[in-house]
Design an enzyme around this catalytic site. Structure first.
Site, PDB file in Angstrom:
ATOM      1  N   GLU A 111     -27.169 -65.882  63.659  1.00  0.00           N
ATOM      2  CA  GLU A 111     -25.875 -66.166  64.608  1.00  0.00           C
ATOM      3  C   GLU A 111     -25.471 -65.063  65.492  1.00  0.00           C
ATOM      4  O   GLU A 111     -25.203 -65.300  66.667  1.00  0.00           O
ATOM      5  CB  GLU A 111     -24.643 -66.489  63.811  1.00  0.00           C
ATOM      6  CG  GLU A 111     -24.779 -67.838  62.982  1.00  0.00           C
ATOM      7  CD  GLU A 111     -25.649 -67.621  61.538  1.00  0.00           C
ATOM      8  OE1 GLU A 111     -25.881 -68.298  61.179  1.00  0.00           O
ATOM      9  OE2 GLU A 111     -25.612 -66.559  61.154  1.00  0.00           O
TER      10      GLU A 111
ATOM     11  N   PRO B  42     -40.730 -61.811  55.054  1.00  0.00           N
ATOM     12  CA  PRO B  42     -40.151 -62.715  54.134  1.00  0.00           C
ATOM     13  C   PRO B  42     -38.729 -62.976  54.511  1.00  0.00           C
ATOM     14  O   PRO B  42     -37.936 -61.999  54.897  1.00  0.00           O
ATOM     15  CB  PRO B  42     -40.110 -61.959  52.779  1.00  0.00           C
ATOM     16  CG  PRO B  42     -40.299 -60.365  53.054  1.00  0.00           C
ATOM     17  CD  PRO B  42     -40.899 -60.449  54.136  1.00  0.00           C
ATOM     18  N   ARG B  43     -38.135 -63.938  54.236  1.00  0.00           N
ATOM     19  CA  ARG B  43     -36.609 -64.334  54.671  1.00  0.00           C
ATOM     20  C   ARG B  43     -35.895 -63.478  53.835  1.00  0.00           C
ATOM     21  O   ARG B  43     -34.859 -63.292  54.372  1.00  0.00           O
ATOM     22  CB  ARG B  43     -36.573 -65.727  54.486  1.00  0.00           C
ATOM     23  CG  ARG B  43     -35.152 -66.351  54.947  1.00  0.00           C
ATOM     24  CD  ARG B  43     -34.766 -66.397  56.288  1.00  0.00           C
ATOM     25  NE  ARG B  43     -33.801 -66.796  56.778  1.00  0.00           N
ATOM     26  CZ  ARG B  43     -33.261 -66.752  58.017  1.00  0.00           C
ATOM     27  NH1 ARG B  43     -33.795 -66.291  58.982  1.00  0.00           N
ATOM     28  NH2 ARG B  43     -31.979 -67.301  58.139  1.00  0.00           N
TER      29      ARG B  43
END
Length: 437
Positions: free
Chosen positions: A65, A280-281
């Protein structure tokens, strides 16, 4: 309904007090918690101009965000150079990224987000005195939003999107969510489908607009911004051979790495110098991924542990660096899409002018994914064999690679202008306190 929220908020405050006290005891949380309760906020706000015509309060949940908000914040600064911009962030990782993106000269004051209990939000609001509140994408807090509405402060949701799972939840508990969404002066959604979903919840269609995805206008992602020699330097900085092809897999989830490593081993039979950067997330999974790579006979490096090593397989286990790596890639796979995680945003690699691949689960970005595929800049693959074939095709055919890269870049260029549309709507809200209908 407002009375219901006041009662529920009061109960929540009482129930949350023991948890807050427990967190306050732990050193890991103590510093941020007291700041989220308003400690030192007055001193921070003292840095702002007291003669400013307007105060803009922008709030973001975390890393994604914050990066989405970047082009809008820059647009607001250009359009309202004398305004104070207060940017609140919920998570620690989001705070770290915000501090990197908004340097001290940007005129953006970064603060910890308030805890949404009791008198905390009124305390923050009373000190900030916002003329406009902007929420980026998500992190909906009912007490916070209802208090702003009661104070008559215009509120705007920007870059809004609704996943199928969220939509089902909103429908199931519509008695709670509908009045919360109704507090917004404007709900600016990424796509027409997102806008239709919001309206179907029973909200006033006049308050809902589809203004596009702000990431289309993220200036630092424009393709072609890095000269070829800079790409070569960057590859060497990350320990890669500058002339060898590089495949980047971004924001991968459990279940995808095994497919990626299998495909990598197969590709190396014909492309022995192929390199891989895997991000990786969840960076806490690094050791799990290292162990998995070892099962395939692959030697790995972890960026957080070794920034001087060299080798063809790097695990990028840091926050906030992936986007800057995309221009180095010859092809990018977008994670969260081979498994049912809804996918991640393909705009970032497309903006870098790189061919994009993703799996069948792109529900959270369905319109963007479909648009990229239709434009010729991306390809959707269903399983291991399709991923292997697509990569082989892109990496061995200069014509295919160039066509997809150019198509991806053109798709992003054609969709720019999102910030300008947001700024026009913001000006309307500031002038009239409502949206043009």
């Amino acid at each position: 309904m407002c009375l219901l929220y006041q009662i529920s908020t009061g109960l929540l405050t009482v129930l949350a007090l023991p948890l807050l006290l427990c967190l306050a005891i732990r050193r890991k949380y103590r510093g941020r918690l007291v700041r989220r309760l308003g400690w030192e906020l007055k001193q921070q706000l003292a840095q702002l101009s007291s003669s400013s015509a307007r105060n803009f309060w922008i709030h973001a949940l975390s890393v994604g965000e914050v990066t989405s908000a970047l082009p809008l914040v820059r647009g607001l600064r250009d359009s309202y150079p004398d305004a104070n911009i207060i940017f609140s962030v919920t998570t620690r990782s989001g705070m770290d990224i915000a501090r990197k993106l908004f340097d001290p000269d940007s005129g953006v004051l970064i603060v910890d987000a308030p805890v949404d209990v009791g008198p905390v939000v009124p305390f923050f609001t009373g000190l900030i005195k916002p003329d406009l509140f902007i929420l980026v994408e998500t992190d909906f807090w009912p007490h916070w939003l209802h208090f702003l509405a009661r104070q008559g402060i215009p509120t705007i949701l920007v870059n809004g999107r609704i996943s199928s799972a969220s939509f089902q939840r909103y429908q199931r508990f519509s008695a709670l969510f509908r009045p919360m969404f109704a507090t917004f002066t404007l709900l600016s959604m990424q796509t027409e489908a997102d806008a239709a979903a919001v309206i179907s919840l029973g909200l006033d269609a006049g308050r809902v607009k589809s203004l596009g995805n702000l990431k289309f206008d993220t200036s630092h992602l424009q393709a072609g911004q890095s000269a070829q020699e800079n790409i070569s330097d960057n590859k060497q900085q990350y320990g890669f051979a500058p002339a060898a092809p590089l495949w980047i897999c971004g924001s991968t989830h459990r279940g995808e790495e095994v497919v990626i490593f299998e495909v990598l081993v197969r590709l190396r039979t014909s492309l022995p110098d192929l390199q891989l950067l895997l991000a990786p997330r969840n960076i806490e999974r690094r050791q799990e991924i290292v162990a998995l790579a070892n099962q395939f006979g692959l030697s790995t490096r972890c960026w957080s542990e070794d920034r001087t090593g060299r080798g063809p397989l790097l695990i990028l286990d840091t926050i906030g660096e992936l986007v800057a790596c995309y221009p180095m890639a010859d092809v990018v796979f977008v994670g969260g899409s081979l498994v049912a995680e809804g996918g991640h945003n393909p705009i970032e690699p497309a903006s870098a002018g790189v061919p994009v691949l993703f799996g069948p689960h792109m529900e959270d970005f369905s319109e963007v994914a479909a648009g990229l595929v239709e434009a010729g800049g991306a390809q959707q693959v269903v399983a291991t064999d399709e991923l292997y074939t697509a990569l082989q095709h892109i990496l061995t055919s200069a014509a295919v690679h160039q066509s997809m890269a150019q198509s991806a870049w053109r798709y992003v260029e054609l969709n720019r202008g999102v910030v300008d549309r947001h700024l026009q709507s913001i000006q309307t809200v500031l002038d009239t306190g409502a949206v043009n209908r």
